[in-house]
Design a protein around this motif. Structure first.
Motif, PDB file in Angstrom:
ATOM      1  N   ASN A  99       0.807  -1.219   0.000  1.00 22.99           N
ATOM      2  CA  ASN A  99       0.000   0.000   0.000  1.00 22.99           C
ATOM      3  C   ASN A  99       0.841   1.271   0.000  1.00 22.99           C
ATOM      4  OD1 ASN A  99      -2.465  -1.429   0.079  1.00 22.99           O
ATOM      5  ND2 ASN A  99      -2.273  -1.682   2.300  1.00 22.99           N
ATOM      6  N   VAL A 100       2.160   1.112  -0.030  1.00 25.58           N
ATOM      7  CA  VAL A 100       3.064   2.259  -0.015  1.00 25.58           C
ATOM      8  C   VAL A 100       3.621   2.474  -1.423  1.00 25.58           C
ATOM      9  CG1 VAL A 100       5.264   3.127   0.889  1.00 25.58           C
ATOM     10  CG2 VAL A 100       3.677   1.916   2.405  1.00 25.58           C
ATOM     11  N   LEU A 101       3.638   3.726  -1.867  1.00 24.75           N
ATOM     12  CA  LEU A 101       4.247   4.062  -3.159  1.00 24.75           C
ATOM     13  C   LEU A 101       5.767   4.092  -2.983  1.00 24.75           C
ATOM     14  CD1 LEU A 101       1.793   6.870  -4.164  1.00 24.75           C
ATOM     15  CD2 LEU A 101       2.235   4.839  -5.535  1.00 24.75           C
ATOM     16  N   VAL A 102       6.464   3.293  -3.768  1.00 28.20           N
ATOM     17  CA  VAL A 102       7.920   3.196  -3.664  1.00 28.20           C
ATOM     18  C   VAL A 102       8.538   3.791  -4.924  1.00 28.20           C
ATOM     19  CG1 VAL A 102       9.883   1.616  -3.496  1.00 28.20           C
ATOM     20  CG2 VAL A 102       7.790   1.163  -2.182  1.00 28.20           C
ATOM     21  N   SER A 103       9.424   4.753  -4.744  1.00 23.02           N
ATOM     22  CA  SER A 103      10.030   5.427  -5.894  1.00 23.02           C
ATOM     23  C   SER A 103      11.537   5.533  -5.717  1.00 23.02           C
ATOM     24  CB  SER A 103       9.429   6.827  -6.075  1.00 23.02           C
ATOM     25  OG  SER A 103       9.710   7.644  -4.954  1.00 23.02           O
ATOM     26  N   VAL A 104      12.219   5.717  -6.854  1.00 23.62           N
ATOM     27  CA  VAL A 104      13.666   5.918  -6.837  1.00 23.62           C
ATOM     28  C   VAL A 104      14.024   7.050  -7.795  1.00 23.62           C
ATOM     29  CG1 VAL A 104      14.241   3.537  -6.219  1.00 23.62           C
ATOM     30  CG2 VAL A 104      14.060   4.164  -8.628  1.00 23.62           C
ATOM     31  N   CYS A 105      15.070   7.778  -7.427  1.00 25.48           N
ATOM     32  CA  CYS A 105      15.616   8.823  -8.303  1.00 25.48           C
ATOM     33  C   CYS A 105      16.914   9.329  -7.679  1.00 25.48           C
ATOM     34  CB  CYS A 105      14.630   9.981  -8.472  1.00 25.48           C
ATOM     35  SG  CYS A 105      15.130  11.166  -9.763  1.00 25.48           S
ATOM     36  N   GLU A 106      17.891   9.624  -8.513  1.00 27.81           N
ATOM     37  CA  GLU A 106      19.151  10.151  -7.998  1.00 27.81           C
ATOM     38  C   GLU A 106      18.958  11.537  -7.384  1.00 27.81           C
ATOM     39  OE1 GLU A 106      19.845   7.626 -11.652  1.00 27.81           O
ATOM     40  OE2 GLU A 106      18.545   9.301 -11.102  1.00 27.81           O
ATOM     41  N   ASP A 107      18.054  12.310  -7.940  1.00 25.22           N
ATOM     42  CA  ASP A 107      17.840  13.687  -7.503  1.00 25.22           C
ATOM     43  C   ASP A 107      16.466  13.807  -6.860  1.00 25.22           C
ATOM     44  OD1 ASP A 107      17.528  16.418  -7.181  1.00 25.22           O
ATOM     45  OD2 ASP A 107      18.479  16.918  -9.090  1.00 25.22           O
ATOM     46  N   ARG A 108      16.455  13.926  -5.531  1.00 28.38           N
ATOM     47  CA  ARG A 108      15.171  13.992  -4.819  1.00 28.38           C
ATOM     48  C   ARG A 108      14.383  15.240  -5.191  1.00 28.38           C
ATOM     49  NH1 ARG A 108      19.443  10.737  -2.883  1.00 28.38           N
ATOM     50  NH2 ARG A 108      18.739   9.354  -1.229  1.00 28.38           N
ATOM     51  N   LEU A 109      15.082  16.331  -5.524  1.00 25.70           N
ATOM     52  CA  LEU A 109      14.391  17.562  -5.892  1.00 25.70           C
ATOM     53  C   LEU A 109      13.626  17.402  -7.205  1.00 25.70           C
ATOM     54  CD1 LEU A 109      13.861  20.491  -5.144  1.00 25.70           C
ATOM     55  CD2 LEU A 109      15.949  21.130  -6.366  1.00 25.70           C
ATOM     56  N   VAL A 110      14.129  16.568  -8.076  1.00 31.06           N
ATOM     57  CA  VAL A 110      13.433  16.253  -9.327  1.00 31.06           C
ATOM     58  C   VAL A 110      12.283  15.284  -9.065  1.00 31.06           C
ATOM     59  CG1 VAL A 110      13.677  15.066 -11.556  1.00 31.06           C
ATOM     60  CG2 VAL A 110      15.422  16.696 -10.804  1.00 31.06           C
ATOM     61  N   ALA A 111      12.506  14.347  -8.159  1.00 30.17           N
ATOM     62  CA  ALA A 111      11.551  13.262  -7.954  1.00 30.17           C
ATOM     63  C   ALA A 111      10.290  13.677  -7.206  1.00 30.17           C
ATOM     64  CB  ALA A 111      12.234  12.116  -7.205  1.00 30.17           C
ATOM     65  N   ILE A 112      10.436  14.501  -6.177  1.00 31.90           N
ATOM     66  CA  ILE A 112       9.280  14.804  -5.325  1.00 31.90           C
ATOM     67  C   ILE A 112       8.151  15.480  -6.105  1.00 31.90           C
ATOM     68  CG2 ILE A 112       8.490  16.136  -3.328  1.00 31.90           C
ATOM     69  CD1 ILE A 112      11.127  15.441  -1.958  1.00 31.90           C
ATOM     70  N   PRO A 113       8.425  16.482  -6.934  1.00 29.70           N
ATOM     71  CA  PRO A 113       7.327  17.057  -7.723  1.00 29.70           C
ATOM     72  C   PRO A 113       6.640  16.025  -8.628  1.00 29.70           C
ATOM     73  CG  PRO A 113       9.224  18.515  -7.766  1.00 29.70           C
ATOM     74  CD  PRO A 113       9.689  17.239  -7.135  1.00 29.70           C
ATOM     75  N   GLN A 114       7.418  15.095  -9.181  1.00 29.59           N
ATOM     76  CA  GLN A 114       6.812  14.054 -10.018  1.00 29.59           C
ATOM     77  C   GLN A 114       5.914  13.148  -9.191  1.00 29.59           C
ATOM     78  OE1 GLN A 114       9.002  12.249 -13.315  1.00 29.59           O
ATOM     79  NE2 GLN A 114      10.835  13.353 -12.628  1.00 29.59           N
ATOM     80  N   LEU A 115       6.377  12.788  -7.999  1.00 30.17           N
ATOM     81  CA  LEU A 115       5.557  11.975  -7.101  1.00 30.17           C
ATOM     82  C   LEU A 115       4.236  12.661  -6.794  1.00 30.17           C
ATOM     83  CD1 LEU A 115       7.767  10.461  -4.225  1.00 30.17           C
ATOM     84  CD2 LEU A 115       6.139   9.227  -5.669  1.00 30.17           C
ATOM     85  N   LEU A 116       4.314  13.941  -6.417  1.00 30.16           N
ATOM     86  CA  LEU A 116       3.114  14.666  -5.989  1.00 30.16           C
ATOM     87  C   LEU A 116       2.178  14.973  -7.152  1.00 30.16           C
ATOM     88  CD1 LEU A 116       4.756  17.129  -3.426  1.00 30.16           C
ATOM     89  CD2 LEU A 116       3.529  14.999  -2.954  1.00 30.16           C
TER      90      LEU A 116
END
Length: 352
Positions: free
Chosen positions: A107-124
């Motif tokens: 039930n948890v969304l699991v994501s990976v990315c080298e750059d968290r600043l790039v990843a978080i907006p995509q997640l949201l």
């Protein structure tokens, strides 16, 4: 471990990391804070301080109340950029630890990315239902400013006794601990005395706003590598411990404490097993005959072994998986309340 001949290089490394941190502290380099609660779990040192089981502790604490997402770098994966874990994911595509999160917590969304600043907006953007983000191994990733920062330090290798790379194991100066909100001394003996806790806290020198906790490793019931079924407590006495983790000694000592005869076959941390490795495993297991024996491996190693499951099953190798978790030594309720209070307060501020 101290490596005195490398101290000159540590001085250079210290200058580089000090300047980088100072630029962030002064605002010359910007850190972004997001409109959802973001909790970071990291450390000052390289190697295993137990970040994965501490992330899992937070997931278990929060998943019934909030829609969670984890964000990891995906160390040693063979892909690049932002990825969300799905049914096609394996350790090569997202990394072994994120795959472990995905398999254990559907039930948890699991994501990976080298750059968290790039990843978080995509997640949201893709998942607007996300309420809390857990950042894995992000203490030095200062482009994102977490709302709550957890710093782990190993009981046997505390940051205050360590040195900067390459003379020691620290990624940055010891003073980096001051950015943390919560400091957890991990892998402690279960019977850690109040006096020793007091001495460790004295040496940490926590700031007024910082909270210090202590955690110990906890081992759950073994389960079958092929079926996932829990195994009976009575195990074969002869064990081959197969591991590719940073610090396998505690697992070895745990199995020895159960009265088992343990041999080890050790690979580097996050190691992807080759065909030659599989042959070595089979040879090592059968070296002294078949008998009543079993291979035991960790959950993290099992995610990488899973890519060879058919071959291992064909060979008839019995493999048991040992889950590793953590327990807080006293003050568990206080720790849980700190985490939950932060989330409630952050959500309230973001809504106002």
């Amino acid at each position: 471990m101290q490596r005195p001949l490398l101290f000159p290089f540590s001085v250079l490394y210290d200058g580089i990391t000090w300047l980088r941190n100072k630029l962030y502290d002064r605002g010359s380099l910007s850190s972004v804070r997001f409109s959802v609660p973001v909790i970071s779990v990291g450390n000052l040192a390289v190697g295993g301080t137990g970040k994965t089981p501490h992330i899992e502790y937070l997931i278990q604490l929060l998943q019934s109340q909030y829609q969670l997402a984890t964000l990891s770098r995906g160390y040693k994966r063979k892909t690049k950029g932002f990825l969300l874990a799905d049914t096609t994911s394996d350790a090569t595509s997202i990394g072994d630890e994120p795959l472990q999160f995905y398999r254990k917590f559907p039930n948890v969304l699991v994501s990976v990315c080298e750059d968290r600043l790039v990843a978080i907006p995509q997640l949201l953007t893709r998942h607007q239902e996300i309420e809390v983000i857990l950042l894995d191994d992000a203490y030095q990733h200062r482009r994102v400013r977490p709302g709550l920062s957890l710093l782990l330090t190993d009981y046997d290798r505390p940051f205050y006794s360590d040195y900067l790379l390459p003379a020691g194991n620290l990624r940055e100066n010891r003073g980096g601990y001051k950015r943390a909100d919560i400091i957890i001394v991990s892998k402690c003996p279960e019977q850690l005395s109040a006096q020793e806790k007091k001495e460790i806290q004295r040496r940490i020198k926590p700031l007024a706003h910082q909270h210090v906790f202590f955690s110990a490793v906890k081992y759950a019931a073994l389960y079958d590598f092929y079926t996932g079924e829990t195994l009976p407590e009575a195990l074969p006495k002869d064990v081959l411990l197969l591991n590719g983790i940073a610090h396998p000694k505690p697992v070895f000592e745990h199995l020895k404490s159960l009265g088992l005869q343990v041999q080890q076959l050790t690979f580097p941390d996050h190691h992807f097993f080759s065909k030659a490795d599989l042959e070595e495993i089979r040879k090592k297991f059968r070296l002294n005959g078949e008998g009543n024996k079993v291979i035991i491996t960790t959950e993290k190693d099992a995610t990488r072994l899973a890519m060879h499951q058919e071959q291992l099953k064909e060979w008839g190798l019995p493999i048991a998986v040992l889950p590793i978790s953590i327990q807080l030594l006293q003050d568990e309720e206080a720790f849980n309340n700190l985490i939950k209070s932060y989330i409630i307060q952050e959500m309230a501020e973001n809504e106002s």
